[in-house]
Design a protein around this motif. Structure first.
Motif, PDB file in Angstrom:
ATOM      1  N   PHE A  15      -6.082  47.251  23.983  1.00 20.06           N
ATOM      2  CA  PHE A  15      -7.715  48.049  24.608  1.00 20.06           C
ATOM      3  C   PHE A  15      -7.973  48.325  25.675  1.00 20.06           C
ATOM      4  N   LEU A  16      -9.134  48.825  25.575  1.00 18.93           N
ATOM      5  CA  LEU A  16      -9.073  50.445  26.740  1.00 18.93           C
ATOM      6  C   LEU A  16     -10.633  49.310  27.021  1.00 18.93           C
ATOM      7  N   PHE A  17     -10.662  49.281  28.769  1.00 18.19           N
ATOM      8  CA  PHE A  17     -11.747  48.777  29.699  1.00 18.19           C
ATOM      9  C   PHE A  17     -12.009  50.480  30.330  1.00 18.19           C
ATOM     10  N   THR A  18     -13.671  50.448  31.348  1.00 20.98           N
ATOM     11  CA  THR A  18     -13.544  50.368  31.852  1.00 20.98           C
ATOM     12  C   THR A  18     -14.286  50.260  32.827  1.00 20.98           C
ATOM     13  N   ARG A  19     -14.352  50.662  34.065  1.00 21.60           N
ATOM     14  CA  ARG A  19     -14.799  49.940  35.630  1.00 21.60           C
ATOM     15  C   ARG A  19     -16.395  50.916  35.510  1.00 21.60           C
ATOM     16  N   ARG A  20     -17.508  49.950  35.751  1.00 22.96           N
ATOM     17  CA  ARG A  20     -18.972  50.343  35.692  1.00 22.96           C
ATOM     18  C   ARG A  20     -19.112  51.576  37.073  1.00 22.96           C
ATOM     19  N   ALA A  21     -19.679  52.323  36.910  1.00 22.64           N
ATOM     20  CA  ALA A  21     -19.878  53.230  38.037  1.00 22.64           C
ATOM     21  C   ALA A  21     -20.894  52.575  39.737  1.00 22.64           C
ATOM     22  N   PRO A  22     -20.371  52.761  40.930  1.00 20.99           N
ATOM     23  CA  PRO A  22     -21.655  52.132  41.689  1.00 20.99           C
ATOM     24  C   PRO A  22     -22.983  52.223  41.329  1.00 20.99           C
ATOM     25  N   PHE A  26     -24.860  46.314  36.622  1.00 24.11           N
ATOM     26  CA  PHE A  26     -23.715  45.701  37.055  1.00 24.11           C
ATOM     27  C   PHE A  26     -22.599  47.159  37.739  1.00 24.11           C
ATOM     28  N   PRO A  27     -22.674  47.127  38.756  1.00 25.21           N
ATOM     29  CA  PRO A  27     -21.493  47.886  38.911  1.00 25.21           C
ATOM     30  C   PRO A  27     -20.388  47.417  39.882  1.00 25.21           C
ATOM     31  N   GLY A  28     -18.703  47.833  39.295  1.00 28.12           N
ATOM     32  CA  GLY A  28     -18.045  47.746  39.593  1.00 28.12           C
ATOM     33  C   GLY A  28     -17.427  46.121  38.384  1.00 28.12           C
ATOM     34  N   TYR A  29     -17.965  45.813  37.590  1.00 22.07           N
ATOM     35  CA  TYR A  29     -17.842  45.203  36.149  1.00 22.07           C
ATOM     36  C   TYR A  29     -16.645  45.858  35.221  1.00 22.07           C
ATOM     37  N   TRP A  30     -15.776  45.730  34.423  1.00 20.09           N
ATOM     38  CA  TRP A  30     -14.819  45.915  33.315  1.00 20.09           C
ATOM     39  C   TRP A  30     -15.689  45.469  32.568  1.00 20.09           C
TER      40      TRP A  30
END
Length: 91
Positions: A15-22, A26-30
């Motif tokens: 499964f593909l997850f992305t890390r939220r931008a600053p 919720f910055p930094g959350y996957w």
């Protein structure tokens, strides 16, 4: 309430997850790929567009699997299962 999609993208058993931008909530959350549904756009079309824009893959929406409001009730999230076939990169 505004509408948004969450694309749970799978390829084989991954499964593909992305890390939220600053600059995002919720910055930094996957998270899975997410985005607003544009006026006149179907949820499935929003999945295809958001996946293309955010991770440059071609997504094949399979089915809606869940729906829930966001924490502050600003959006209704429509969770979709989508495949990203091997070799299906956006040109």
């Amino acid at each position: 309430m505004k509408q948004a999609v969450v694309a749970v993208i799978r390829r084989k058993n991954r499964f593909l997850f992305t890390r939220r931008a600053p600059s995002q909530t919720f910055p930094g959350y996957w998270t899975p790929v997410t985005g607003a549904v544009e006026p006149g756009e179907s949820q499935a079309d929003a999945v295809i567009r958001e996946v293309s824009e955010e991770v440059a893959l071609l997504a094949v929406p399979l089915r809606k699997v869940w729906e829930c409001p966001t924490h502050h009730h600003e959006f209704i999230l429509h969770w979709w299962l989508a495949d990203a076939p091997t070799g299906a990169a956006r040109a």
